[in-house]
Motif scaffolding. Sequence first.
Motif, mmCIF file in Angstrom:
data_model
loop_
_atom_site.group_PDB
_atom_site.id
_atom_site.type_symbol
_atom_site.label_atom_id
_atom_site.label_comp_id
_atom_site.label_asym_id
_atom_site.label_seq_id
_atom_site.Cartn_x
_atom_site.Cartn_y
_atom_site.Cartn_z
ATOM 1 N N UNK A 140 -2.156 -4.229 -0.889
ATOM 2 C CA UNK A 140 -2.228 -3.455 0.176
ATOM 3 C C UNK A 140 -0.510 -4.579 0.825
ATOM 4 N N UNK A 141 -1.237 -5.427 1.286
ATOM 5 C CA UNK A 141 -1.063 -6.697 2.173
ATOM 6 C C UNK A 141 0.545 -6.614 1.877
ATOM 7 N N UNK A 142 0.929 -6.673 0.365
ATOM 8 C CA UNK A 142 2.026 -7.047 -0.165
ATOM 9 C C UNK A 142 2.910 -5.806 0.242
ATOM 10 N N UNK A 154 -8.507 -0.764 6.321
ATOM 11 C CA UNK A 154 -9.211 -1.509 4.846
ATOM 12 C C UNK A 154 -10.002 -3.186 4.904
ATOM 13 N N UNK A 155 -9.478 -4.277 5.598
ATOM 14 C CA UNK A 155 -9.624 -5.231 5.405
ATOM 15 C C UNK A 155 -10.696 -4.931 7.012
ATOM 16 N N UNK A 170 -10.340 5.394 3.482
ATOM 17 C CA UNK A 170 -9.749 4.621 4.027
ATOM 18 C C UNK A 170 -8.894 4.159 2.829
ATOM 19 N N UNK A 171 -9.354 3.736 2.338
ATOM 20 C CA UNK A 171 -9.163 3.003 0.254
ATOM 21 C C UNK A 171 -7.609 3.729 -0.533
ATOM 22 N N UNK A 172 -8.281 4.964 -0.219
ATOM 23 C CA UNK A 172 -7.287 5.945 -0.582
ATOM 24 C C UNK A 172 -5.906 5.445 0.056
ATOM 25 N N UNK A 177 -0.528 4.616 0.880
ATOM 26 C CA UNK A 177 0.425 4.283 1.286
ATOM 27 C C UNK A 177 1.830 2.564 0.919
ATOM 28 N N UNK A 178 0.450 1.742 0.265
ATOM 29 C CA UNK A 178 0.875 1.645 -0.929
ATOM 30 C C UNK A 178 2.062 1.766 -1.957
#
Length: 361
Positions: A140-142, A154-155, A170-172, A177-178
Amino acid sequence: MADRDVSERKSAPGQAPRVSDLRVTLEPRAEQSPPSAGWGRPRVTDWQLAVESRARRIHGELAALEDVPGTEVERATAARALDVVDRILQERRRWWQSVAAWWSGWHIERAWRALHEAEVAVVSTDPHLAAHLPALRERVATYVHDDDRRRRALEELRPAEPPSRADRVVVADALCATFDASDDAHAGARALRNKLVITAAALVVLNTVLGVAGIVRPGMVPMCVQVQQTQRVICPAGPAPGPVDVWLVQMLGAFGALVAGVILLIRRRPSLSPYVLIGYQALIKVLLGAGLAVVGVLGLGAGVTDGLICVTSQAGLLLWSVLLGYSQQVGTRLLDNYADQVMDQVRPLPDTSAAAPGTVR
Protein backbone atom coordinates in the motif's frame (compact mmCIF):
# COMPACT_ATOMS: atom_id res chain seq x y z
CA MET A 1 -14.21 -27.75 -17.71
CA ALA A 2 -17.20 -30.14 -17.37
CA ASP A 3 -17.65 -29.29 -13.70
CA ARG A 4 -17.81 -25.58 -14.51
CA ASP A 5 -20.57 -26.23 -17.07
CA VAL A 6 -22.56 -28.10 -14.42
CA SER A 7 -22.29 -25.17 -12.02
CA GLU A 8 -23.47 -22.75 -14.69
CA ARG A 9 -26.57 -24.85 -15.34
CA LYS A 10 -27.42 -24.87 -11.64
CA SER A 11 -27.39 -21.08 -11.34
CA ALA A 12 -29.93 -18.88 -13.05
CA PRO A 13 -28.62 -16.16 -15.41
CA GLY A 14 -27.69 -12.98 -13.54
CA GLN A 15 -27.92 -14.75 -10.17
CA ALA A 16 -24.90 -15.15 -7.86
CA PRO A 17 -23.73 -18.78 -7.70
CA ARG A 18 -24.79 -20.81 -4.70
CA VAL A 19 -22.24 -22.22 -2.28
CA SER A 20 -22.72 -25.73 -3.61
CA ASP A 21 -22.23 -24.51 -7.18
CA LEU A 22 -19.07 -22.67 -6.18
CA ARG A 23 -17.68 -25.78 -4.51
CA VAL A 24 -18.20 -27.78 -7.71
CA THR A 25 -16.46 -25.07 -9.72
CA LEU A 26 -13.44 -24.92 -7.44
CA GLU A 27 -12.96 -28.69 -7.14
CA PRO A 28 -11.89 -30.06 -10.55
CA ARG A 29 -11.37 -33.76 -10.98
CA ALA A 30 -7.85 -35.13 -10.84
CA GLU A 31 -7.74 -35.75 -14.60
CA GLN A 32 -8.85 -32.21 -15.44
CA SER A 33 -6.53 -29.37 -16.35
CA PRO A 34 -6.23 -26.29 -14.10
CA PRO A 35 -9.17 -23.83 -13.98
CA SER A 36 -7.72 -21.86 -16.90
CA ALA A 37 -7.19 -24.43 -19.61
CA GLY A 38 -4.34 -23.51 -21.90
CA TRP A 39 -2.15 -21.81 -19.32
CA GLY A 40 0.70 -24.09 -20.32
CA ARG A 41 1.26 -22.41 -23.68
CA PRO A 42 3.66 -19.46 -23.79
CA ARG A 43 2.34 -15.92 -23.79
CA VAL A 44 3.56 -13.18 -26.08
CA THR A 45 3.81 -10.16 -23.81
CA ASP A 46 5.12 -9.58 -20.32
CA TRP A 47 1.86 -8.26 -18.93
CA GLN A 48 0.07 -11.49 -19.90
CA LEU A 49 2.69 -13.55 -18.12
CA ALA A 50 2.35 -11.40 -15.00
CA VAL A 51 -1.45 -11.58 -15.03
CA GLU A 52 -1.41 -15.32 -15.67
CA SER A 53 0.99 -15.99 -12.81
CA ARG A 54 -0.95 -13.90 -10.30
CA ALA A 55 -4.31 -15.32 -11.42
CA ARG A 56 -3.00 -18.85 -10.96
CA ARG A 57 -1.86 -17.99 -7.45
CA ILE A 58 -5.24 -16.44 -6.59
CA HIS A 59 -6.97 -19.56 -7.93
CA GLY A 60 -5.01 -21.60 -5.38
CA GLU A 61 -5.75 -19.20 -2.54
CA LEU A 62 -9.42 -19.21 -3.48
CA ALA A 63 -9.55 -23.00 -3.40
CA ALA A 64 -8.03 -22.94 0.09
CA LEU A 65 -10.92 -20.77 1.33
CA GLU A 66 -13.70 -23.16 0.36
CA ASP A 67 -13.91 -24.66 3.87
CA VAL A 68 -13.85 -21.29 5.64
CA PRO A 69 -17.37 -20.36 6.75
CA GLY A 70 -18.76 -16.92 6.02
CA THR A 71 -16.70 -16.37 2.85
CA GLU A 72 -19.33 -17.37 0.28
CA VAL A 73 -19.93 -13.86 -1.08
CA GLU A 74 -16.23 -13.02 -1.40
CA ARG A 75 -15.47 -16.37 -3.01
CA ALA A 76 -18.23 -15.88 -5.54
CA THR A 77 -16.95 -12.38 -6.33
CA ALA A 78 -13.39 -13.62 -6.78
CA ALA A 79 -14.53 -16.55 -8.95
CA ARG A 80 -16.46 -14.27 -11.31
CA ALA A 81 -13.53 -11.85 -11.56
CA LEU A 82 -11.09 -14.68 -12.34
CA ASP A 83 -13.43 -15.91 -15.07
CA VAL A 84 -13.10 -12.50 -16.71
CA VAL A 85 -9.31 -12.75 -16.51
CA ASP A 86 -9.34 -16.25 -18.00
CA ARG A 87 -11.51 -15.19 -20.94
CA ILE A 88 -9.29 -12.22 -21.77
CA LEU A 89 -6.08 -14.29 -21.63
CA GLN A 90 -7.54 -16.99 -23.88
CA GLU A 91 -9.35 -14.71 -26.31
CA ARG A 92 -8.18 -14.73 -29.91
CA ARG A 93 -8.93 -11.64 -32.02
CA ARG A 94 -8.55 -10.75 -35.67
CA TRP A 95 -5.89 -8.25 -36.60
CA TRP A 96 -8.25 -5.26 -36.83
CA GLN A 97 -9.73 -6.17 -33.48
CA SER A 98 -6.21 -6.42 -32.06
CA VAL A 99 -5.40 -2.93 -33.33
CA ALA A 100 -8.53 -1.49 -31.73
CA ALA A 101 -7.77 -3.32 -28.47
CA TRP A 102 -4.18 -2.10 -28.56
CA TRP A 103 -5.30 1.49 -29.00
CA SER A 104 -7.98 1.47 -26.31
CA GLY A 105 -6.15 -0.93 -23.98
CA TRP A 106 -9.49 -2.32 -22.78
CA HIS A 107 -8.30 -5.94 -22.62
CA ILE A 108 -5.20 -5.08 -20.60
CA GLU A 109 -6.93 -2.78 -18.15
CA ARG A 110 -9.99 -5.00 -17.81
CA ALA A 111 -7.79 -8.01 -17.02
CA TRP A 112 -5.81 -6.10 -14.39
CA ARG A 113 -8.90 -4.57 -12.78
CA ALA A 114 -10.64 -7.95 -12.61
CA LEU A 115 -7.49 -9.50 -11.15
CA HIS A 116 -7.32 -6.77 -8.54
CA GLU A 117 -10.98 -7.28 -7.64
CA ALA A 118 -10.36 -10.99 -7.10
CA GLU A 119 -7.27 -10.29 -5.04
CA VAL A 120 -9.10 -7.88 -2.74
CA ALA A 121 -11.86 -10.43 -2.16
CA VAL A 122 -9.40 -13.23 -1.37
CA VAL A 123 -6.99 -11.23 0.80
CA SER A 124 -9.71 -9.63 2.90
CA THR A 125 -11.08 -13.07 3.83
CA ASP A 126 -7.75 -14.82 4.37
CA PRO A 127 -7.79 -16.57 7.77
CA HIS A 128 -4.06 -15.77 8.07
CA LEU A 129 -4.54 -12.09 7.32
CA ALA A 130 -2.64 -10.95 10.43
CA ALA A 131 0.55 -12.61 9.19
CA HIS A 132 0.29 -10.79 5.86
CA LEU A 133 -0.13 -7.31 7.32
CA PRO A 134 3.58 -6.28 7.01
CA ALA A 135 3.62 -7.21 3.31
CA LEU A 136 0.30 -5.46 2.72
CA ARG A 137 1.59 -2.29 4.34
CA GLU A 138 4.63 -2.24 2.07
CA ARG A 139 2.41 -2.77 -0.94
CA VAL A 140 0.00 0.00 0.00
CA ALA A 141 2.87 2.38 0.79
CA THR A 142 4.04 2.06 -2.83
CA TYR A 143 1.01 3.88 -4.26
CA VAL A 144 -0.92 5.49 -1.39
CA HIS A 145 0.35 8.70 0.20
CA ASP A 146 1.31 8.54 3.86
CA ASP A 147 -1.34 11.16 4.74
CA ASP A 148 -4.14 8.95 3.41
CA ARG A 149 -6.46 7.85 6.24
CA ARG A 150 -6.90 4.40 4.73
CA ARG A 151 -3.17 3.82 4.88
CA ARG A 152 -3.02 5.14 8.44
CA ALA A 153 -5.82 2.82 9.51
CA LEU A 154 -3.98 -0.13 7.96
CA GLU A 155 -0.76 0.76 9.76
CA GLU A 156 -2.59 0.83 13.09
CA LEU A 157 -3.56 -2.85 12.81
CA ARG A 158 -1.44 -5.24 14.87
CA PRO A 159 -0.31 -8.61 13.43
CA ALA A 160 -0.39 -10.21 16.88
CA GLU A 161 -4.14 -9.63 17.22
CA PRO A 162 -6.72 -11.70 15.30
CA PRO A 163 -8.32 -9.39 12.71
CA SER A 164 -11.96 -8.50 13.24
CA ARG A 165 -14.55 -7.89 10.56
CA ALA A 166 -13.80 -4.17 10.72
CA ASP A 167 -10.08 -4.85 10.32
CA ARG A 168 -10.78 -6.83 7.16
CA VAL A 169 -12.79 -3.91 5.78
CA VAL A 170 -9.81 -1.62 6.48
CA VAL A 171 -7.54 -3.98 4.57
CA ALA A 172 -9.97 -4.17 1.64
CA ASP A 173 -10.30 -0.37 1.46
CA ALA A 174 -6.52 0.14 1.54
CA LEU A 175 -5.99 -2.44 -1.20
CA CYS A 176 -8.74 -0.88 -3.32
CA ALA A 177 -7.03 2.51 -3.01
CA THR A 178 -3.71 0.95 -4.03
CA PHE A 179 -5.14 -0.84 -7.04
CA ASP A 180 -7.17 2.18 -8.14
CA ALA A 181 -4.04 4.33 -8.12
CA SER A 182 -2.14 1.70 -10.09
CA ASP A 183 -4.93 1.24 -12.65
CA ASP A 184 -5.37 4.99 -13.11
CA ALA A 185 -1.62 5.37 -13.64
CA HIS A 186 -1.71 2.70 -16.36
CA ALA A 187 -4.58 4.52 -18.05
CA GLY A 188 -2.54 7.73 -17.96
CA ALA A 189 0.44 5.96 -19.53
CA ARG A 190 -1.80 4.61 -22.30
CA ALA A 191 -3.18 8.10 -22.99
CA LEU A 192 0.36 9.50 -23.28
CA ARG A 193 1.37 6.62 -25.56
CA ASN A 194 -1.54 7.37 -27.89
CA LYS A 195 -0.57 11.05 -28.02
CA LEU A 196 2.97 10.06 -28.95
CA VAL A 197 1.65 7.81 -31.72
CA ILE A 198 -0.49 10.62 -33.16
CA THR A 199 2.45 13.05 -33.00
CA ALA A 200 4.74 10.53 -34.71
CA ALA A 201 2.18 9.99 -37.49
CA ALA A 202 1.96 13.75 -38.06
CA LEU A 203 5.76 14.05 -38.24
CA VAL A 204 5.94 11.15 -40.71
CA VAL A 205 3.43 12.91 -42.98
CA LEU A 206 5.29 16.23 -42.71
CA ASN A 207 8.71 14.75 -43.46
CA THR A 208 7.32 12.72 -46.35
CA VAL A 209 5.66 15.77 -47.92
CA LEU A 210 8.92 17.73 -47.67
CA GLY A 211 10.88 14.86 -49.23
CA VAL A 212 8.41 14.34 -52.07
CA ALA A 213 8.33 18.09 -52.77
CA GLY A 214 12.11 18.07 -53.04
CA ILE A 215 11.97 15.21 -55.56
CA VAL A 216 9.14 16.64 -57.69
CA ARG A 217 10.54 20.17 -57.76
CA PRO A 218 14.22 20.33 -56.77
CA GLY A 219 14.92 23.66 -55.11
CA MET A 220 11.34 24.17 -53.95
CA VAL A 221 12.65 23.53 -50.46
CA PRO A 222 16.06 25.19 -50.79
CA MET A 223 18.78 23.23 -49.03
CA CYS A 224 21.72 25.10 -50.51
CA VAL A 225 23.93 27.61 -48.70
CA GLN A 226 25.95 30.43 -50.27
CA VAL A 227 29.51 30.94 -49.04
CA GLN A 228 29.90 34.62 -48.20
CA GLN A 229 33.57 34.90 -49.08
CA THR A 230 33.45 33.24 -52.50
CA GLN A 231 29.73 33.53 -53.30
CA ARG A 232 29.86 29.82 -54.13
CA VAL A 233 26.71 27.76 -53.64
CA ILE A 234 26.98 24.55 -51.60
CA CYS A 235 24.21 21.95 -51.72
CA PRO A 236 23.91 18.73 -49.69
CA ALA A 237 24.17 16.42 -52.73
CA GLY A 238 26.32 18.48 -55.07
CA PRO A 239 27.08 21.92 -56.48
CA ALA A 240 23.48 22.45 -57.64
CA PRO A 241 20.04 21.73 -56.16
CA GLY A 242 19.10 18.09 -56.61
CA PRO A 243 16.08 15.85 -55.97
CA VAL A 244 17.70 14.11 -53.00
CA ASP A 245 18.82 17.18 -51.08
CA VAL A 246 15.88 17.18 -48.69
CA TRP A 247 16.04 13.42 -48.13
CA LEU A 248 19.77 13.58 -47.46
CA VAL A 249 19.36 16.35 -44.89
CA GLN A 250 16.49 14.48 -43.26
CA MET A 251 18.50 11.26 -43.11
CA LEU A 252 21.48 12.98 -41.49
CA GLY A 253 19.20 14.84 -39.07
CA ALA A 254 17.54 11.56 -38.13
CA PHE A 255 20.99 10.07 -37.54
CA GLY A 256 21.87 12.89 -35.16
CA ALA A 257 18.58 12.39 -33.30
CA LEU A 258 19.22 8.65 -33.20
CA VAL A 259 22.27 9.28 -31.03
CA ALA A 260 20.00 10.96 -28.46
CA GLY A 261 17.59 8.03 -28.82
CA VAL A 262 20.33 5.53 -28.03
CA ILE A 263 21.20 7.47 -24.88
CA LEU A 264 17.53 7.36 -23.90
CA LEU A 265 17.40 3.60 -24.40
CA ILE A 266 20.50 3.12 -22.25
CA ARG A 267 18.99 4.99 -19.31
CA ARG A 268 15.70 3.10 -19.56
CA ARG A 269 14.43 1.64 -16.29
CA PRO A 270 13.08 -1.94 -16.56
CA SER A 271 9.33 -2.13 -16.10
CA LEU A 272 6.60 -4.75 -16.45
CA SER A 273 4.07 -2.08 -17.38
CA PRO A 274 2.07 -3.03 -20.50
CA TYR A 275 2.63 0.51 -21.77
CA VAL A 276 6.31 1.07 -22.47
CA LEU A 277 6.89 4.61 -23.77
CA ILE A 278 10.60 4.47 -24.46
CA GLY A 279 10.26 3.31 -28.07
CA TYR A 280 7.72 5.98 -28.93
CA GLN A 281 9.90 8.65 -27.33
CA ALA A 282 12.86 7.53 -29.45
CA LEU A 283 10.68 7.57 -32.58
CA ILE A 284 9.59 11.13 -31.84
CA LYS A 285 13.23 12.15 -31.47
CA VAL A 286 14.24 10.65 -34.82
CA LEU A 287 11.31 12.14 -36.76
CA LEU A 288 11.65 15.53 -35.10
CA GLY A 289 15.40 15.51 -35.73
CA ALA A 290 14.79 14.96 -39.44
CA GLY A 291 12.38 17.88 -39.59
CA LEU A 292 14.54 20.22 -37.53
CA ALA A 293 17.54 19.48 -39.75
CA VAL A 294 15.57 20.74 -42.76
CA VAL A 295 14.45 23.84 -40.86
CA GLY A 296 18.00 24.48 -39.64
CA VAL A 297 19.52 24.22 -43.12
CA LEU A 298 16.83 26.60 -44.37
CA GLY A 299 18.00 29.02 -41.68
CA LEU A 300 21.62 28.62 -42.79
CA GLY A 301 20.64 29.33 -46.39
CA ALA A 302 18.60 32.37 -45.38
CA GLY A 303 21.57 33.89 -43.55
CA VAL A 304 19.90 33.84 -40.16
CA THR A 305 23.11 32.57 -38.55
CA ASP A 306 25.56 34.88 -40.35
CA GLY A 307 28.38 35.73 -37.99
CA LEU A 308 27.67 32.70 -35.80
CA ILE A 309 27.94 29.75 -38.17
CA CYS A 310 30.09 29.72 -41.28
CA VAL A 311 29.65 26.87 -43.77
CA THR A 312 32.46 26.68 -46.30
CA SER A 313 32.14 23.14 -47.72
CA GLN A 314 29.69 20.40 -48.49
CA ALA A 315 31.08 18.31 -45.63
CA GLY A 316 30.47 21.19 -43.25
CA LEU A 317 26.85 21.48 -44.41
CA LEU A 318 26.27 17.76 -43.91
CA LEU A 319 27.86 17.92 -40.46
CA TRP A 320 25.55 20.73 -39.46
CA SER A 321 22.62 18.62 -40.62
CA VAL A 322 23.64 15.98 -38.09
CA LEU A 323 24.10 18.54 -35.32
CA LEU A 324 20.78 20.21 -36.08
CA GLY A 325 19.10 16.82 -35.87
CA TYR A 326 20.62 16.23 -32.45
CA SER A 327 19.42 19.67 -31.32
CA GLN A 328 15.90 18.29 -30.94
CA GLN A 329 17.14 16.98 -27.58
CA VAL A 330 16.64 20.48 -26.16
CA GLY A 331 12.89 20.25 -26.67
CA THR A 332 12.28 16.54 -26.29
CA ARG A 333 14.10 16.53 -22.95
CA LEU A 334 10.95 18.04 -21.46
CA LEU A 335 8.95 15.19 -22.99
CA ASP A 336 11.39 12.67 -21.51
CA ASN A 337 11.00 14.16 -18.04
CA TYR A 338 7.22 14.10 -18.29
CA ALA A 339 7.23 10.50 -19.54
CA ASP A 340 9.49 9.53 -16.62
CA GLN A 341 7.01 11.07 -14.19
CA VAL A 342 4.14 9.14 -15.76
CA MET A 343 6.04 5.84 -15.63
CA ASP A 344 7.10 6.50 -12.04
CA GLN A 345 3.40 6.66 -11.16
CA VAL A 346 2.89 3.31 -12.88
CA ARG A 347 5.74 1.69 -10.94
CA PRO A 348 7.09 4.14 -8.35
CA LEU A 349 10.77 4.32 -7.60
CA PRO A 350 11.96 3.67 -4.04
CA ASP A 351 11.95 6.79 -1.88
CA THR A 352 15.54 7.94 -1.37
CA SER A 353 14.72 11.24 0.29
CA ALA A 354 15.60 9.84 3.71
CA ALA A 355 18.83 8.18 2.61
CA ALA A 356 21.75 8.40 4.97
CA PRO A 357 24.48 10.98 4.33
CA GLY A 358 27.00 9.76 1.82
CA THR A 359 24.57 7.29 0.23
CA VAL A 360 24.72 7.21 -3.56
CA ARG A 361 21.30 8.06 -4.95
